[in-house]
Enzyme design. Structure first.
Site, mmCIF file in Angstrom:
data_model
loop_
_atom_site.group_PDB
_atom_site.id
_atom_site.type_symbol
_atom_site.label_atom_id
_atom_site.label_comp_id
_atom_site.label_asym_id
_atom_site.label_seq_id
_atom_site.Cartn_x
_atom_site.Cartn_y
_atom_site.Cartn_z
ATOM 1 N N HIS A 1 0.749 -1.298 0.040
ATOM 2 C CA HIS A 1 0.059 0.084 -0.116
ATOM 3 C C HIS A 1 0.894 1.213 -0.166
ATOM 4 O O HIS A 1 2.198 1.093 0.005
ATOM 5 C CB HIS A 1 -1.157 0.140 1.100
ATOM 6 C CG HIS A 1 -0.407 -0.112 2.478
ATOM 7 N ND1 HIS A 1 0.290 0.930 3.078
ATOM 8 C CD2 HIS A 1 -0.433 -0.952 3.710
ATOM 9 C CE1 HIS A 1 0.704 0.682 4.357
ATOM 10 N NE2 HIS A 1 0.334 -0.609 4.508
ATOM 11 N N HIS B 1 3.880 1.667 2.305
ATOM 12 C CA HIS B 1 5.507 1.250 2.008
ATOM 13 C C HIS B 1 5.982 1.677 0.854
ATOM 14 O O HIS B 1 6.968 1.934 0.717
ATOM 15 C CB HIS B 1 4.952 -0.403 1.399
ATOM 16 C CG HIS B 1 4.148 -1.471 2.357
ATOM 17 N ND1 HIS B 1 3.021 -1.721 1.984
ATOM 18 C CD2 HIS B 1 4.597 -1.761 3.677
ATOM 19 C CE1 HIS B 1 2.723 -2.489 3.103
ATOM 20 N NE2 HIS B 1 3.364 -2.540 4.184
ATOM 21 N N CYS C 1 3.533 -10.289 19.406
ATOM 22 C CA CYS C 1 2.411 -9.706 18.551
ATOM 23 C C CYS C 1 2.886 -10.313 16.962
ATOM 24 O O CYS C 1 3.916 -9.848 16.567
ATOM 25 C CB CYS C 1 2.403 -8.237 18.521
ATOM 26 S SG CYS C 1 1.583 -7.613 17.031
ATOM 27 N N CYS D 1 3.305 -7.275 14.453
ATOM 28 C CA CYS D 1 4.673 -6.838 14.412
ATOM 29 C C CYS D 1 5.838 -7.971 14.395
ATOM 30 O O CYS D 1 7.129 -7.361 14.282
ATOM 31 C CB CYS D 1 5.034 -6.221 15.955
ATOM 32 S SG CYS D 1 3.940 -4.585 16.086
ATOM 33 N N CYS E 1 -1.439 -4.717 21.757
ATOM 34 C CA CYS E 1 -0.470 -4.084 21.236
ATOM 35 C C CYS E 1 -0.597 -2.557 20.583
ATOM 36 O O CYS E 1 -1.661 -2.102 19.957
ATOM 37 C CB CYS E 1 -0.155 -4.961 19.767
ATOM 38 S SG CYS E 1 1.195 -3.939 18.443
ATOM 39 N N HIS F 1 -0.989 -2.540 16.462
ATOM 40 C CA HIS F 1 -2.318 -3.235 15.949
ATOM 41 C C HIS F 1 -3.709 -3.139 16.881
ATOM 42 O O HIS F 1 -4.517 -3.571 16.153
ATOM 43 C CB HIS F 1 -1.597 -4.831 15.606
ATOM 44 C CG HIS F 1 -0.594 -4.654 14.706
ATOM 45 N ND1 HIS F 1 0.606 -4.763 14.891
ATOM 46 C CD2 HIS F 1 -0.826 -4.686 13.365
ATOM 47 C CE1 HIS F 1 1.418 -4.614 13.668
ATOM 48 N NE2 HIS F 1 0.677 -4.671 12.900
ATOM 49 N N LYS G 1 -2.211 4.654 11.546
ATOM 50 C CA LYS G 1 -1.359 4.501 10.712
ATOM 51 C C LYS G 1 -2.229 3.538 9.641
ATOM 52 O O LYS G 1 -2.912 2.612 10.052
ATOM 53 C CB LYS G 1 -0.298 3.304 11.505
ATOM 54 C CG LYS G 1 0.702 2.817 10.276
ATOM 55 C CD LYS G 1 1.628 1.883 11.169
ATOM 56 C CE LYS G 1 2.577 1.205 10.302
ATOM 57 N NZ LYS G 1 2.629 -0.244 10.601
ATOM 58 N N LYS H 1 -3.133 -2.575 6.019
ATOM 59 C CA LYS H 1 -3.861 -3.607 5.316
ATOM 60 C C LYS H 1 -4.821 -4.308 6.385
ATOM 61 O O LYS H 1 -5.905 -4.519 6.052
ATOM 62 C CB LYS H 1 -2.971 -4.526 4.702
ATOM 63 C CG LYS H 1 -2.511 -4.044 3.248
ATOM 64 C CD LYS H 1 -3.568 -4.543 2.156
ATOM 65 C CE LYS H 1 -3.558 -3.602 1.061
ATOM 66 N NZ LYS H 1 -3.760 -4.197 -0.282
HETATM 67 N N1 MSP Z 1 9.287 -6.732 7.547
HETATM 68 C C1 MSP Z 1 9.752 -5.468 8.317
HETATM 69 C C2 MSP Z 1 10.732 -4.975 8.119
HETATM 70 C C3 MSP Z 1 11.901 -5.724 7.969
HETATM 71 S S1 MSP Z 1 13.296 -4.700 7.719
HETATM 72 C C4 MSP Z 1 14.790 -5.462 8.131
HETATM 73 C C5 MSP Z 1 8.304 -4.768 8.192
HETATM 74 N N2 MSP Z 1 7.917 -4.729 6.979
HETATM 75 S S2 MSP Z 1 6.361 -4.025 6.868
HETATM 76 O O1 MSP Z 1 5.879 -4.158 5.298
HETATM 77 O O2 MSP Z 1 5.491 -4.047 7.705
HETATM 78 O O3 MSP Z 1 7.024 -2.364 6.882
HETATM 79 C C6 MSP Z 1 7.751 -1.845 5.929
HETATM 80 C C7 MSP Z 1 7.730 -0.360 6.033
HETATM 81 O O4 MSP Z 1 6.688 0.095 5.424
HETATM 82 C C8 MSP Z 1 8.169 0.147 7.397
HETATM 83 O O5 MSP Z 1 9.264 0.958 7.372
HETATM 84 C C9 MSP Z 1 6.825 0.747 8.091
HETATM 85 O O6 MSP Z 1 6.946 1.753 8.716
HETATM 86 C C10 MSP Z 1 6.412 1.283 6.383
HETATM 87 N N3 MSP Z 1 5.042 1.580 6.430
HETATM 88 C C11 MSP Z 1 3.921 0.502 6.680
HETATM 89 N N4 MSP Z 1 2.957 1.200 6.972
HETATM 90 C C12 MSP Z 1 3.165 2.475 6.911
HETATM 91 C C13 MSP Z 1 2.313 3.642 6.878
HETATM 92 N N5 MSP Z 1 0.935 3.757 6.957
HETATM 93 N N6 MSP Z 1 2.845 4.696 6.814
HETATM 94 C C14 MSP Z 1 4.399 4.951 6.521
HETATM 95 N N7 MSP Z 1 4.978 3.891 6.463
HETATM 96 C C15 MSP Z 1 4.623 2.738 6.802
HETATM 97 O O7 MSP Z 1 8.014 -3.989 9.133
#
Ligand code: MSP
Length: 529
Positions: free
Chosen positions: A19, A22, A128, A131, A153, A156, A309, A312
């Site tokens: 989304h 990411h 969690c 996370c 959490c 979440h 935040k 998904k």
């Molecule tokens: N897999 C772990 C990261 C491992 S790194 C060694 C993870 N993955 S994640 O897919 O959940 O998130 C990846 C990145 O996307 C994180 O930096 C997270 O902060 C970012 N985001 C996910 N949702 C977000 C928002 N709503 N806003 C901004 N960034 C966000 O964590």
């Protein structure tokens, strides 16, 4: 030889499709690495996917497929394509299921086991799955709604699962002092300041040892010394930054040499939710392995929906393509980098996107470019005219132009994307105002004023040349069109090769350069359905 600028994004969980949260991290990484390339630096931009662990395994189960098939399909159909959609120019893409990673992870943990940095014990406590984190007592908050009266959490909003399992622990507590010293000596190693303070106060409270393996999970990398257990997913994922760079490769191999040359990372870009992993656990792991610590961990804010935040799991995720189909990848990149200060939270709204697109891109830069190219075609047969003597208003633009690359460079290097973009935008606004005041269309009616007309158009062309260079990392596609339409491609070569510092001189575009009017850089947006 200078060390390359090595930037990483987090590797993304492939429990679902991406989304815009990411896409936000990837976009920022792409803008910054393109900038550093235009500073003449060698760059290595790494991104990838985090494919092991309970969260991914459960997603696969729910869809009735094996975890491997699940991740293969989602990476091929969603995570790799989104890089194209965003126009990201990453140099590598690592998947944690790849052999180079699996091998490096096993080499790493075997080294720590051999040095006594891990030991066997039992973990009892909350976990969690959202996370993928063993939660500490202070991490949970009071639940609300259906979880009223329970601890949940903080990210979440759901209760954790209670675990009791025998696994291997990493002696995190042994690194408190070394980490505190590192951060006191390097106050810029974590930014922004709020993130630095959070990290230091967390370490000051004292670190406790943490599980580095899971016995109740089987979708992961087996411990080299006890194959019934897998490496805890975070302690597998964090290692991507070194395994992709070549850690664990045969000594003397090109991969191993590359690792020696490019490690440590210059910047780990992360969201603030995963700061502790990157600024506490990860450097402790590196210290334990005798490896250097990254120069900077930068924690950006969240994209919020209704104050929370975007995610998904809460069904608030917006697919990047939903926005990019509407306004294009350049406007997407521009919007997220300019509308939200990097390091703070921000909300996305279609109204705000549309308003900024129209005012700043279509009526701002787009209008300036179409005014210039149309007038050079009409009044000078498409050949850039020779400027006459510069007068006070021309000199004001010239002075702003020669200062601009340095100012923008400082802001970009500070990861102040919004500040950098605002500087370029103000030169565009100044120049649009200048065109309105100078009224070249009126000058064109008087043959005695043709030198003045030539000067005004030349001044605008020079502004567009510099804007194309400085905006290229943010908006690669439209600046390339602009670069071609002002004839700069033929004179200086490809835009991506243009150095920021070299763009600051005045008068680089030669008179006689072919200028062509092209399609609008930022066409009107379709009405939203
Ligand atoms: N897999 C772990 C990261 C491992 S790194 C060694 C993870 N993955 S994640 O897919 O959940 O998130 C990846 C990145 O996307 C994180 O930096 C997270 O902060 C970012 N985001 C996910 N949702 C977000 C928002 N709503 N806003 C901004 N960034 C966000 O964590």
């Amino acid at each position: 030889m200078a060390k390359p600028f090595f930037l990483s994004t987090p590797i993304y969980y492939v429990n679902d499709a991406p989304h815009i949260g990411h896409a936000y991290t990837t976009t920022a990484g792409d803008v910054l690495t393109r900038w550093h390339r235009q500073r003449g630096e060698e760059v290595w931009f790494l991104t990838g996917t985090d494919e092991h662990g309970t969260k991914v395994q459960r997603a696969a189960q729910e869809h009735g497929v094996s975890p491997k098939k699940w991740v293969d399909d989602l990476v091929a159909n969603a995570w790799l394509p989104v890089l194209e959609t965003l126009d990201a120019a990453n140099d590598d893409f690592i998947r944690t299921t790849e052999e180079r990673h699996v091998h490096g992870v096993q080499v790493f943990w075997q080294r720590l086991k051999d040095s006594g940095a891990v030991y066997q014990d039992t973990y009892v406590g909350p976990y969690c799955v959202g996370c993928e984190e063993f939660k500490l007592p202070g991490d949970l908050i009071e639940g609300s709604g259906e979880f009223e009266g329970q601890m949940v959490c903080a990210i979440h909003g759901k209760p954790c699962e209670m675990l009791e399992e025998s696994n291997w622990f990493f002696r995190l507590s042994a690194y408190s002092d070394a980490l505190l010293k590192h951060y006191r000596d390097n106050p810029n190693a974590v930014r922004p300041t709020s993130a630095y303070n959070e990290v230091v106060s967390f370490i000051e409270q004292g670190l406790t040892d943490i599980s580095m393996s899971r016995s109740a999970v089987d979708w992961g990398i087996p411990l080299p010394w006890q194959s019934e257990q897998v490496v805890y997913v975070w302690f597998d994922a964090l290692l991507n930054y070194v395994t992709a760079a070549g850690f664990g490769a045969e000594p003397g191999s090109p991969e191993a040499e590359r690792f020696n040359r490019i490690w440590p990372a210059s910047v780990h870009l992360v969201g603030k939710d995963i700061l502790r992993f990157h600024a506490v656990y990860w450097p402790a792991m590196l210290l334990a392995a005798g490896l250097k610590l990254p120069d900077l961990v930068f924690a950006h804010g969240w994209l919020l929906v209704g104050g929370e935040k975007m995610s998904k799991s809460k069904l608030t995720g917006i697919a990047p393509s939903a926005i990019i189909d509407y306004c294009g990848s350049d406007a997407f990149r521009y919007y997220f980098m300019s509308a939200i200060r990097f390091g703070s939270d921000g909300s996305f709204s279609w109204e705000d996107l549309t308003a900024r697109y129209t005012a700043e891109l279509a009526n701002g830069l787009g209008n300036l470019a179409s005014r210039l190219t149309a007038m050079v075609e009409r009044y000078f047969d498409g050949k850039l005219p020779q400027a006459g003597e510069l007068t006070v208003p021309d000199l004001a633009i010239r002075d702003a132009l020669v200062q601009l690359p340095k100012t923008v460079d400082e802001k970009m290097c500070e990861l102040d994307f919004a500040g950098a973009i605002a500087q370029v935008r103000s030169l565009i606004e100044l120049t649009n105002g200048y065109v309105t005041e100078q009224e070249p269309w009126v000058l064109a009616k008087d043959p005695n004023k043709s030198e003045r007309l030539a000067t005004v158009l030349y001044v605008v062309a020079e502004v567009l040349r510099v804007v194309a260079v400085l905006y290229h990392p943010v908006m690669p596609k439209s600046t390339r069109k602009l670069w071609e339409s002002i004839g700069a491609e033929g004179v200086f070569g490809p835009l991506a090769d243009q150095r920021v510092d070299a763009s600051a001189s005045w008068g680089l575009l030669p008179a006689g350069t072919s200028v062509v009017k092209t399609e609008a850089l930022f066409p009107r947006l379709a009405e939203e359905e």
